[in-house]
Every structure is written in structure tokens, then in C-alpha cells.
Design an enzyme around this catalytic site. Structure first.
Site, PDB file in Angstrom:
ATOM      1  N   HIS A 174       0.825  -1.206   0.000  1.00 58.21           N
ATOM      2  CA  HIS A 174       0.000   0.000   0.000  1.00 58.21           C
ATOM      3  C   HIS A 174       0.864   1.263   0.000  1.00 58.21           C
ATOM      4  CE1 HIS A 174      -3.084   2.711   2.158  1.00 58.21           C
ATOM      5  NE2 HIS A 174      -3.589   2.445   0.969  1.00 58.21           N
ATOM      6  N   GLU A 219       0.524  -0.725  -4.637  1.00 57.25           N
ATOM      7  CA  GLU A 219      -0.687   0.083  -4.783  1.00 57.25           C
ATOM      8  C   GLU A 219      -0.324   1.550  -4.709  1.00 57.25           C
ATOM      9  OE1 GLU A 219      -4.158   2.466  -3.463  1.00 57.25           O
ATOM     10  OE2 GLU A 219      -2.209   2.183  -2.466  1.00 57.25           O
ATOM     11  N   ASP A 278      -1.911   5.817  -5.882  1.00 57.91           N
ATOM     12  CA  ASP A 278      -3.017   6.683  -6.276  1.00 57.91           C
ATOM     13  C   ASP A 278      -2.462   7.734  -7.217  1.00 57.91           C
ATOM     14  OD1 ASP A 278      -4.812   5.809  -3.774  1.00 57.91           O
ATOM     15  OD2 ASP A 278      -2.838   6.365  -3.027  1.00 57.91           O
ATOM     16  N   HIS A 322      -1.655  10.384  -2.985  1.00 55.03           N
ATOM     17  CA  HIS A 322      -2.995  10.012  -2.537  1.00 55.03           C
ATOM     18  C   HIS A 322      -3.955  11.183  -2.385  1.00 55.03           C
ATOM     19  CE1 HIS A 322      -6.099   9.185   0.539  1.00 55.03           C
ATOM     20  NE2 HIS A 322      -6.167   8.007  -0.057  1.00 55.03           N
TER      21      HIS A 322
END
Length: 289
Positions: free
Chosen positions: A12, A39, A41, A54
């Protein structure tokens, strides 16, 4: 000797115990632990540069403040995450980490247009999964990627698809007593009903529980990922990934439940849990996961 099924382990925002999320150093640390999938964003600057970041603002994790969408990339040279690490563009990460696969959450409207071009320019369609809480953003980003590359990447459901599958799993608790085929028929009808608004997906990524907001500010925890949910999802050919799981007992419980992937801030712990189960390091970036 039997081979344990592969689990999608997703780091993450990379791996950084210092909180330097979404930085090249964090993603390299995840790779060093053996992670195939990371992961991240994306938010996009005022001049169309896609950042691995993010928040819509710089306030929480950097040494400055302001909305990313209001600032050109050239003005962000001195910005540091955690005071030390520079911001990374998605293109830079894809080039610097050619073996990594990226699970990408489209956070803002500008990225709907900018992200597909980055994926096309970097030839990265086969090593990304594209998702968004916004079904509208996810659907349009996928369509643009397919138009530019001729391929559709892996994708996980937006809010609508995840909610639909959750509801179906509740219904299946009753209908499965008569026949498991009933839930499949219901799902077929649901997907036909929303076909023009919801893009197909191969994966759902969601939390174990969801807090349902009630009048008066009350919250009602609703179980999402349970044995029936996993069973129904697999019946429909959909993989189940759960976020964000950071302690070993919960990792083991969910793996025993049969989930296909875990998203974690604690890549070190997940790697050890999977190693103990004979499931580490990953054998490949399987399309199933």
C-alpha cells in the site's frame, strides 16, 4: 508436493515504516521485499503531469500546502514527502521499476484524461490495474486506455460494483438454500441493468467492514468480507482483495477465508505470513490476482 494458491500481495503506497508513502524509495523497498504488486493513487497537476500521490492537497505529507490541481509540475521541485523524499510522477515510477505492477486508484477528474496517455506512452497496460471509488472516472479511464492501447487493463470495481456484489452475497445467504444458481441469475440481471454505467471488473477491493451512516450521526458496522461474500465472488469469477490489513492474525484469518489478495502498509509482516504458508515470494503477476 502441492503448490499453495498464489495470493496477490499489494504494498500500500509502497513500503515505508517512516510514512514516506508513494515515493520511489518506498516502492523500491517493497520490491526489495519481493512484492510484485504495489498500490498507488494518482492526482494530476495543473499542467497535466500525473503524480503518484494520494491526497488532493499537499498538506498532510509534505513540507508545503495547496491543491495539486492548482500547481504546475515545475513548481514542485522543492516539495518533499516527510521532509526528505521528492514527489514522483507515475511515468518516472514505471520507468524506474520496470518489473513492478501498479494498482492505480484514479483520485481526480484530471487524471481520467492524463493517466491513459501515461500508460500508453510507457507501454504499461499489461502491468497495471486501474480502479477508482468513482465508477464514472473508472469507466471513462478504462475506455481511454483501451482506445489508446487496444487493450483493457485489469480493473477492480468502483463503489457501485462492490456494493452490488455485497448485496448479492446477503441475498445468496437465503437463495443458496434453494439453489446456488439463483444468485448467478440475479447477478446477470444486475450487470445487464447497469451495463451502460458500470464497466466490467475482474476484482473487488474493499474493507472487511463498512460503516453505514445513520441519522443522528450514528454508524452501523456492516460485514462485507465474510465466507459467503468470498464464495459468491468466486462463483462469479471475481477475485477478492481486502484493504488495509496490517496485523498478522487478521492476515491469516482472511487468507484462511480464501481471499485472493491483501493490501497492506506492513509489507514486512505480510511477506513473513505468506512465507510461513509457502506462498512467498510471488511466482508471477497472475491475471487471476
Amino acid at each position: 508436493m502441492s503448490i499453495e494458491p498464489q495470493v496477490a500481495a499489494l504494498a500500500h503506497r509502497g513500503f515505508s515504516l517512516d510514512g514516506h508513502e508513494n515515493t520511489l524509495r518506498a516502492f523500491r523497498a517493497a520490491a526489495d521485499l519481493g512484492f510484485v504488486w504495489v498500490e498507488t493513487d494518482v492526482n494530476t497537476t495543473s499542467d497535466g503531469v500525473v503524480l503518484a500521490f494520494h491526497d488532493p492537497t499537499l498538506d498532510r505529507v509534505t513540507n508545503t500546502s495547496g491543491d495539486i490541481s492548482d500547481v504546475p509540475w515545475s513548481d514542485l521541485d522543492d516539495v518533499r514527502i516527510g521532509g526528505t523524499e521528492p514527489l514522483s510522477t507515475l511515468g518516472e515510477l514505471l520507468r524506474a521499476l520496470p518489473e513492478q505492477h501498479f494498482n492505480i486508484d484514479v483520485k481526480d477528474e484530471s487524471s481520467v484524461e492524463a493517466l491513459p496517455q501515461v500508460i500508453a506512452d510507457e507501454g504499461a497496460v499489461d502491468r497495471v490495474r486501474v480502479t477508482s471509488f468513482s465508477e464514472n472516472r473508472r469507466r471513462r479511464a478504462l475506455a481511454s486506455i483501451e482506445r489508446l492501447t487496444g487493450k483493457r487493463p485489469l480493473t477492480s470495481a468502483g463503489t457501485v460494483g462492490a456494493a452490488g456484489l455485497t448485496i448479492l452475497s446477503k441475498i445468496a445467504r437465503v437463495t443458496d438454500r434453494t439453489s446456488p444458481k439463483i444468485a448467478t441469475v440475479i447477478w446477470s440481471a444486475m450487470t445487464k441493468l447497469w451495463a451502460s454505467k458500470v464497466a466490467e471488473f475482474d476484482t473487488v477491493q474493499l474493507p472487511v467492514t463498512y460503516d453505514l451512516s445513520l441519522p443522528g450521526g450514528f454508524k452501523l458496522p456492516v460485514s462485507v468480507v465474510n465466507q459467503k461474500f468470498v464464495e459468491v465472488a468466486h462463483r462469479l469469477g471475481i477475485a477478492v482483495h481486502v484493504w488495509t490489513i496490517n496485523d498478522a492474525p487478521e492476515m491469516r484469518r482472511l487468507l484462511d477465508l480464501g481471499v485472493d489478495g491483501l493490501v497492506t502498509d506492513r509489507g514486512d509482516i505480510l511477506a513473513q505470513v505468506l512465507a510461513d504458508r509457502g506462498q512467498w515470494p510471488p511466482r508471477s503477476a497472475s491475471s487471476r490476482v
